[in-house]
Motif scaffolding. Structure first.
Motif, PDB file in Angstrom:
ATOM      1  N   ASP A 240     -10.742 -35.973 -69.647  1.00 38.48           N
ATOM      2  CA  ASP A 240     -10.629 -35.985 -68.192  1.00 38.48           C
ATOM      3  C   ASP A 240      -9.274 -35.437 -67.752  1.00 38.48           C
ATOM      4  O   ASP A 240      -9.169 -34.696 -66.767  1.00 38.48           O
ATOM      5  CB  ASP A 240     -10.817 -37.412 -67.666  1.00 38.48           C
ATOM      6  N   LEU A 241      -8.227 -35.780 -68.495  1.00 35.35           N
ATOM      7  CA  LEU A 241      -6.892 -35.259 -68.193  1.00 35.35           C
ATOM      8  C   LEU A 241      -6.842 -33.750 -68.393  1.00 35.35           C
ATOM      9  O   LEU A 241      -6.208 -33.027 -67.613  1.00 35.35           O
ATOM     10  CB  LEU A 241      -5.845 -35.944 -69.074  1.00 35.35           C
ATOM     11  N   ALA A 242      -7.519 -33.271 -69.425  1.00 37.77           N
ATOM     12  CA  ALA A 242      -7.556 -31.829 -69.687  1.00 37.77           C
ATOM     13  C   ALA A 242      -8.249 -31.091 -68.547  1.00 37.77           C
ATOM     14  O   ALA A 242      -7.786 -30.034 -68.095  1.00 37.77           O
ATOM     15  CB  ALA A 242      -8.272 -31.552 -71.006  1.00 37.77           C
ATOM     16  N   LYS A 243      -9.344 -31.646 -68.083  1.00 33.37           N
ATOM     17  CA  LYS A 243     -10.069 -31.028 -66.968  1.00 33.37           C
ATOM     18  C   LYS A 243      -9.217 -31.050 -65.701  1.00 33.37           C
ATOM     19  O   LYS A 243      -9.185 -30.065 -64.936  1.00 33.37           O
ATOM     20  CB  LYS A 243     -11.390 -31.762 -66.731  1.00 33.37           C
ATOM     21  N   SER A 244      -8.512 -32.162 -65.480  1.00 31.05           N
ATOM     22  CA  SER A 244      -7.627 -32.264 -64.324  1.00 31.05           C
ATOM     23  C   SER A 244      -6.527 -31.217 -64.381  1.00 31.05           C
ATOM     24  O   SER A 244      -6.171 -30.605 -63.366  1.00 31.05           O
ATOM     25  CB  SER A 244      -6.990 -33.663 -64.256  1.00 31.05           C
ATOM     26  N   GLN A 245      -5.992 -31.006 -65.576  1.00 30.14           N
ATOM     27  CA  GLN A 245      -4.925 -30.016 -65.706  1.00 30.14           C
ATOM     28  C   GLN A 245      -5.431 -28.623 -65.354  1.00 30.14           C
ATOM     29  O   GLN A 245      -4.766 -27.872 -64.641  1.00 30.14           O
ATOM     30  CB  GLN A 245      -4.350 -30.021 -67.119  1.00 30.14           C
ATOM     31  N   GLY A 246      -6.608 -28.273 -65.847  1.00 31.18           N
ATOM     32  CA  GLY A 246      -7.173 -26.968 -65.521  1.00 31.18           C
ATOM     33  C   GLY A 246      -7.386 -26.802 -64.038  1.00 31.18           C
ATOM     34  O   GLY A 246      -7.099 -25.746 -63.459  1.00 31.18           O
ATOM     35  N   LYS A 251      -5.337 -24.312 -58.935  1.00 26.80           N
ATOM     36  CA  LYS A 251      -5.011 -24.385 -57.513  1.00 26.80           C
ATOM     37  C   LYS A 251      -3.644 -23.752 -57.243  1.00 26.80           C
ATOM     38  O   LYS A 251      -3.454 -23.079 -56.221  1.00 26.80           O
ATOM     39  CB  LYS A 251      -5.028 -25.846 -57.043  1.00 26.80           C
ATOM     40  N   VAL A 252      -2.708 -23.946 -58.152  1.00 23.92           N
ATOM     41  CA  VAL A 252      -1.390 -23.319 -58.009  1.00 23.92           C
ATOM     42  C   VAL A 252      -1.505 -21.791 -58.135  1.00 23.92           C
ATOM     43  O   VAL A 252      -0.917 -21.044 -57.357  1.00 23.92           O
ATOM     44  CB  VAL A 252      -0.413 -23.868 -59.076  1.00 23.92           C
ATOM     45  N   VAL A 253      -2.285 -21.343 -59.104  1.00 27.06           N
ATOM     46  CA  VAL A 253      -2.477 -19.915 -59.313  1.00 27.06           C
ATOM     47  C   VAL A 253      -3.098 -19.276 -58.065  1.00 27.06           C
ATOM     48  O   VAL A 253      -2.691 -18.189 -57.639  1.00 27.06           O
ATOM     49  CB  VAL A 253      -3.356 -19.654 -60.553  1.00 27.06           C
ATOM     50  N   LYS A 254      -4.072 -19.938 -57.470  1.00 25.90           N
ATOM     51  CA  LYS A 254      -4.728 -19.399 -56.277  1.00 25.90           C
ATOM     52  C   LYS A 254      -3.738 -19.255 -55.128  1.00 25.90           C
ATOM     53  O   LYS A 254      -3.775 -18.257 -54.383  1.00 25.90           O
ATOM     54  CB  LYS A 254      -5.885 -20.311 -55.859  1.00 25.90           C
TER      55      LYS A 254
END
Length: 258
Positions: A240-246, A251-254
């Motif tokens: 779940d943490l891995a998915k959150s990180q992605g 969102k930052v990249v966008k």
């Protein structure tokens, strides 16, 4: 009969007005002013349609998730990171880092067979990404040789600023809690800094990172898993943490890709 009398009524009125000295240009100006709101509205509609067309044609940001995995733990985490990236509408491309150890050594280490469906990243491909997340298993609290070999091929990017300003993140795995969950990420930051990349940490947006209800990997620097002797697989919390990180990274990249 005069020519004036033989004209239609509308022409008679127009001729009469002209003879009486009425300023027709002023009336024309009034009509023009009355139509101004209509023209402005039409202009706005055209601009709005053009803007929508521009937004629809805008390229989706592309994020590379690049990992090295000997026993499959980081590979499993990488797929969750990809799910998080794609949940934002960004395009995600999954790569693995080339192996540097010979087959006989890997066999003695009981390494998992590589996934042939996932392409090997080449250093010259890195500038194609709008953002990059690296999945790294620790080696004595730092990055393993395989990852270092990729980093060492980026001298040209350093000279040309090809990766300058690109967001970058890290997730990791260790054998135990004190096995380098944070130092693995920190030893990558020096590489990122020299290339001018923007390190984006996981932080504590996902409050499950602070949970003490179970033993788990991960830190403010990135998602993580504990491999133990190799038999332990990433837990539901770690995934779940891995998915959150992605998701948060994308969102930052966008925002930066606008």
């Amino acid at each position: 009969m005069s020519s004036y009398a033989s004209q239609p009524i509308s022409q008679q009125r127009e001729s009469g007005s002209q003879r009486s000295g009425e300023q027709r240009p002023i009336a024309s100006s009034t009509v023009s002013q009355n139509n101004e709101p209509e023209r402005r509205q039409s202009s706005r509609s055209t601009e709005t349609a053009s803007s929508r067309h521009h937004r629809s044609d805008r390229r989706r940001p592309v994020i590379f998730v690049i990992y090295y995995s000997m026993y499959g733990h980081i590979e499993r985490m990488a797929k969750e990171v990809c799910d998080g990236v794609e949940s934002t509408g960004c395009e995600c491309r999954l790569f693995q880092i080339a192996e540097t150890l010979p087959a006989e050594v890997l066999a003695k280490m009981h390494a998992k067979e590589k996934n042939s469906q996932i392409p090997i990243i080449k250093a010259e491909q890195l500038p194609e990404a709008d953002g990059i997340i690296f999945g790294i298993p620790t080696r004595f609290g730092s990055t393993p040789t395989q990852v270092r070999a990729l980093f060492d091929q980026c001298g040209g990017h350093w000279m040309s600023d090809a990766l300058f300003g690109k967001p970058v993140g890290v997730f990791f795995s260790t054998g135990s809690i004190g096995g380098g969950q944070e130092t693995t990420a920190l030893t990558c930051v020096t590489f990122f800094a020299h290339l001018g990349m923007i390190f984006v940490p996981l932080g504590y947006k996902n409050k499950r990172l602070q949970s003490n209800d179970e033993v788990h990997g991960g830190s403010a620097y990135g998602a993580g898993t504990l491999a133990g002797d190799g038999s332990r697989q990433p837990s539901e919390l770690e995934l779940d943490l891995a998915k959150s990180q992605g998701h948060q990274f994308a969102k930052v990249v966008k925002k930066l890709a606008r």
